[in-house]
Design a protein around this motif. Sequence first.
Motif, PDB file in Angstrom:
ATOM      1  N   VAL A  65      14.865  12.747  -0.250  1.00 47.88           N
ATOM      2  CA  VAL A  65      14.461  14.125  -0.736  1.00 47.88           C
ATOM      3  C   VAL A  65      13.468  14.321  -2.051  1.00 47.88           C
ATOM      4  O   VAL A  65      12.652  15.363  -1.907  1.00 47.88           O
ATOM      5  CB  VAL A  65      15.464  15.190  -1.108  1.00 47.88           C
ATOM      6  N   SER A  66      13.479  13.326  -2.668  1.00 51.49           N
ATOM      7  CA  SER A  66      12.514  13.363  -3.973  1.00 51.49           C
ATOM      8  C   SER A  66      11.066  12.428  -3.354  1.00 51.49           C
ATOM      9  O   SER A  66      10.035  12.367  -4.273  1.00 51.49           O
ATOM     10  CB  SER A  66      12.863  12.357  -5.157  1.00 51.49           C
ATOM     11  N   SER A  67      11.018  12.069  -2.065  1.00 53.94           N
ATOM     12  CA  SER A  67       9.891  11.127  -1.685  1.00 53.94           C
ATOM     13  C   SER A  67       9.026  12.163  -1.112  1.00 53.94           C
ATOM     14  O   SER A  67       9.372  12.806  -0.014  1.00 53.94           O
ATOM     15  CB  SER A  67      10.371  10.161  -0.817  1.00 53.94           C
ATOM     16  N   THR A  68       7.492  12.104  -1.268  1.00 52.07           N
ATOM     17  CA  THR A  68       6.736  12.844  -0.690  1.00 52.07           C
ATOM     18  C   THR A  68       6.669  12.398   0.825  1.00 52.07           C
ATOM     19  O   THR A  68       6.303  13.213   1.674  1.00 52.07           O
ATOM     20  CB  THR A  68       5.202  12.934  -1.230  1.00 52.07           C
ATOM     21  N   LEU A  69       6.696  11.087   1.130  1.00 56.91           N
ATOM     22  CA  LEU A  69       6.335  10.678   2.375  1.00 56.91           C
ATOM     23  C   LEU A  69       7.390  11.578   3.219  1.00 56.91           C
ATOM     24  O   LEU A  69       7.037  11.949   4.403  1.00 56.91           O
ATOM     25  CB  LEU A  69       6.770   9.260   2.508  1.00 56.91           C
TER      26      LEU A  69
ATOM     27  N   VAL B 242       4.529   7.944  -3.219  1.00 54.30           N
ATOM     28  CA  VAL B 242       5.121   8.880  -2.164  1.00 54.30           C
ATOM     29  C   VAL B 242       6.459   8.480  -1.681  1.00 54.30           C
ATOM     30  O   VAL B 242       6.855   9.155  -1.023  1.00 54.30           O
ATOM     31  CB  VAL B 242       4.140   8.965  -1.309  1.00 54.30           C
ATOM     32  N   VAL B 243       7.026   7.249  -2.283  1.00 58.70           N
ATOM     33  CA  VAL B 243       8.208   6.884  -1.892  1.00 58.70           C
ATOM     34  C   VAL B 243       9.096   6.769  -2.955  1.00 58.70           C
ATOM     35  O   VAL B 243       8.510   6.204  -4.021  1.00 58.70           O
ATOM     36  CB  VAL B 243       8.341   5.632  -1.004  1.00 58.70           C
ATOM     37  N   VAL B 244      10.226   7.367  -3.224  1.00 57.50           N
ATOM     38  CA  VAL B 244      10.999   7.076  -4.597  1.00 57.50           C
ATOM     39  C   VAL B 244      12.405   6.501  -3.818  1.00 57.50           C
ATOM     40  O   VAL B 244      13.047   7.168  -3.316  1.00 57.50           O
ATOM     41  CB  VAL B 244      11.544   8.480  -5.044  1.00 57.50           C
ATOM     42  N   PRO B 245      12.529   5.085  -4.166  1.00 59.05           N
ATOM     43  CA  PRO B 245      13.224   4.312  -3.368  1.00 59.05           C
ATOM     44  C   PRO B 245      14.886   4.950  -3.981  1.00 59.05           C
ATOM     45  O   PRO B 245      15.259   5.292  -5.120  1.00 59.05           O
ATOM     46  CB  PRO B 245      13.238   3.040  -4.177  1.00 59.05           C
ATOM     47  N   GLY B 246      15.741   5.057  -2.872  1.00 63.03           N
ATOM     48  CA  GLY B 246      17.112   5.865  -3.204  1.00 63.03           C
ATOM     49  C   GLY B 246      17.176   7.056  -2.929  1.00 63.03           C
ATOM     50  O   GLY B 246      18.168   7.590  -2.931  1.00 63.03           O
ATOM     51  N   SER B 247      15.877   8.051  -2.840  1.00 64.09           N
ATOM     52  CA  SER B 247      15.827   9.278  -2.824  1.00 64.09           C
ATOM     53  C   SER B 247      14.903   9.858  -1.780  1.00 64.09           C
ATOM     54  O   SER B 247      13.879  10.370  -2.300  1.00 64.09           O
ATOM     55  CB  SER B 247      15.803   9.950  -4.099  1.00 64.09           C
TER      56      SER B 247
ATOM     57  N   GLY C 234       0.833  -1.194  -0.039  1.00 63.61           N
ATOM     58  CA  GLY C 234       0.002  -0.016  -0.152  1.00 63.61           C
ATOM     59  C   GLY C 234       1.026   1.208  -0.057  1.00 63.61           C
ATOM     60  O   GLY C 234       0.447   2.057  -0.870  1.00 63.61           O
ATOM     61  N   LEU C 235       1.808   1.115   0.845  1.00 64.62           N
ATOM     62  CA  LEU C 235       2.767   2.276   0.868  1.00 64.62           C
ATOM     63  C   LEU C 235       3.659   2.375  -0.439  1.00 64.62           C
ATOM     64  O   LEU C 235       3.733   3.754  -0.950  1.00 64.62           O
ATOM     65  CB  LEU C 235       3.805   2.441   2.015  1.00 64.62           C
ATOM     66  N   MET C 236       4.104   1.795  -0.951  1.00 68.06           N
ATOM     67  CA  MET C 236       4.887   1.752  -2.215  1.00 68.06           C
ATOM     68  C   MET C 236       3.799   2.152  -3.472  1.00 68.06           C
ATOM     69  O   MET C 236       4.339   2.474  -4.490  1.00 68.06           O
ATOM     70  CB  MET C 236       5.819   0.580  -2.407  1.00 68.06           C
TER      71      MET C 236
END
Length: 125
Positions: free
Chosen positions: A82-86, A75-80, A65-67
């Motif tokens: 600062v790019s992740s809304t979460l 909301v999650v950009v794996p590896g970044s 659900g999160l991914m």
Amino acid sequence: MTKQSALLAISALAVVLLQTGCGGEKPLTYQANIKPILDANCVKCHVPGGKGFNKTGLLLNSYDGLMKGTQFGPVVVPGSSVSSTLYRLVSGKADPSISMPHGMGPLPEADVTTIATWIDQGAKN
């Protein structure tokens, strides 16, 4: 810099170093490190029937659900982080009207650091 702010900075650095493996620690995972934070602070609103889920479609009671993210995108950009809304929402870096957890203010710095480190490590389950 005050003594208290210096101690906070040193503590935050120690958490980051330990969580990124410099202390021989294992990488962070959703199940072990992130789920407890979300369960304690976010899930009550981000499940079917909850205000957060109804408004955005973000389901926070599972890794999938999160991914999946919201109706507006991930909301999650794996590896970044600062790019992740979460990360931006829970760290207080978003507009206060949408910062999360809503009405509670930003999460404790240790939790924010854990989330950022997990995302930067690739957001593994």
